[in-house]
Scaffold this active site. Structure first.
Site, PDB file in Angstrom:
ATOM      1  N   SER A 116       0.831  -1.192   0.000  1.00 14.51           N
ATOM      2  CA  SER A 116       0.000   0.000   0.000  1.00 14.51           C
ATOM      3  C   SER A 116       0.876   1.256   0.000  1.00 14.51           C
ATOM      4  CB  SER A 116      -0.966  -0.037   1.196  1.00 14.51           C
ATOM      5  OG  SER A 116      -1.968   0.932   1.083  1.00 14.51           O
ATOM      6  N   GLU A 212      -2.017  -2.314  -8.291  1.00 15.62           N
ATOM      7  CA  GLU A 212      -3.263  -2.504  -7.547  1.00 15.62           C
ATOM      8  C   GLU A 212      -3.637  -1.169  -6.911  1.00 15.62           C
ATOM      9  OE1 GLU A 212      -3.843  -2.880  -3.923  1.00 15.62           O
ATOM     10  OE2 GLU A 212      -1.833  -2.288  -3.321  1.00 15.62           O
ATOM     11  N   HIS A 277      -4.756  -5.113  -1.777  1.00 14.95           N
ATOM     12  CA  HIS A 277      -5.789  -4.924  -0.763  1.00 14.95           C
ATOM     13  C   HIS A 277      -6.934  -5.913  -1.002  1.00 14.95           C
ATOM     14  CE1 HIS A 277      -3.641  -1.059  -0.765  1.00 14.95           C
ATOM     15  NE2 HIS A 277      -4.110  -0.875   0.450  1.00 14.95           N
TER      16      HIS A 277
END
Length: 307
Positions: A116, A212, A277
């Site tokens: 992330s 992502e 995620h």
């Protein structure tokens, strides 16, 4: 794009440090994650400021200086074999300039894990240390604590990386074909935000880009991809593997955006490789040569992530 230096794999009893370079960490989740690591016969140590919260900016795990000091101290400790991020969130970009990269380079290669917001650090570990890093679950993340599959895939990557060299897509080919290159990537918004900074990769040329995102509307994903396209950062990319897009709107709408923005590159693009995620997220290494086969729905590493 050249492959990067692979750190040594972990052995039972290895000491691993847990740091919080971005957002604040819930203590109960941290303790649950530490229990998982101890169950793997690791010796986890928690950096001093992991449970801090910034006095004015509550989305940060303490001050920039303290978060940077924790990471640098852990990395430069000769007894620490790996550094794991407790969570993502936001804040890694604010502290990355405070790290002494020369001292960290002198400390030698070791394992670094996070995802992330930690994308900003993955970029820096590649450009400043020339080191393979692992885009994997956060040690105090709920998706890690509650997922046996995410735990097992990370454990295998750390201890027996030759057993997890192939990722299999649950989706299909957004664009067909086969390509070879060195893996790189992370969270789309962070890659776009890193453009023009001293720590960003200059581009994805020759690489297999793994992308992502979370909580970005389809139009926002369009904007972020368009920024990468307009900047030239995607010029010469060899292939693209897509991970999760949690809370990014209806997938049918998002898929149309991905096809529109990435289809014109003329390279293989495969969907749903299961990293990022998402439930049961797998761990992917950045900096390792690999083959992407969009028709078969596989990403196969030429060599294990760790040596």
């Amino acid at each position: 794009m050249k492959s990067l230096t692979r750190p040594p794999r972990l052995a039972p009893g290895a000491r691993v440090a847990v740091v919080a370079p971005s957002g604040p960490v819930a203590e109960e989740r941290l303790q649950a994650g530490l229990d998982v690591l101890r169950g793997w016969d690791l010796d986890p140590v928690v950096a001093p400021h992991v449970l801090d919260r910034h006095g004015e900016l509550g989305y940060l795990a303490g001050s920039d200086a303290d978060r940077a000091a924790d990471l640098q101290r852990a990395w430069c400790d000769p007894d620490v074999a790996a550094v794991l991020c407790a969570r993502g969130g936001y804040g890694a970009q604010r502290m990355v300039d405070l790290l002494d990269w020369q001292a960290m380079r002198a400390a030698g290669p070791k394992v670094f894990v996070g995802f992330s917001d930690v994308t900003a650090l993955h970029q820096a570990f590649a450009t400043r240390l020339g080191l393979v890093s692992l885009y994997g679950p956060a040690a105090a993340g709920v998706d890690f604590i509650k997922s046996a599959r995410a735990q097992e895939h990370l454990r295998a990557t750390l201890f027996a990386p030759e057993t997890v060299r192939t990722l299999v897509s649950a989706g299909s080919a957004l664009a067909p074909g086969r390509a070879r290159g060195v893996t790189l990537g992370g969270c789309l918004a962070l890659l776009a935000a890193d453009l023009g900074t001293p720590f960003a990769r200059p581009g994805a040329r020759g690489g297999l880009l793994l992308l992502e995102e979370v909580a970005e509307a389809p139009y926002s994903v369009d904007r972020l991809l368009t920024q990468l396209l307009r900047s030239g950062w995607l010029d010469g990319v060899a292939g693209i593997g897509l991970g999760s897009w949690r809370d990014c709107g209806r997938y049918e709408e998002l898929r149309a955006v991905l096809a529109d923005r990435l289809g014109g590159l003329g390279v293989p693009v495969v969907e749903e490789l299961g990293f990022g995620h998402c439930d049961d997220a797998v761990t992917v290494p950045f900096g390792v040569p690999a083959e992407l086969d969009a028709d078969a729905g596989t990403l196969t590493l030429d060599e294990p992530a760790l040596r």
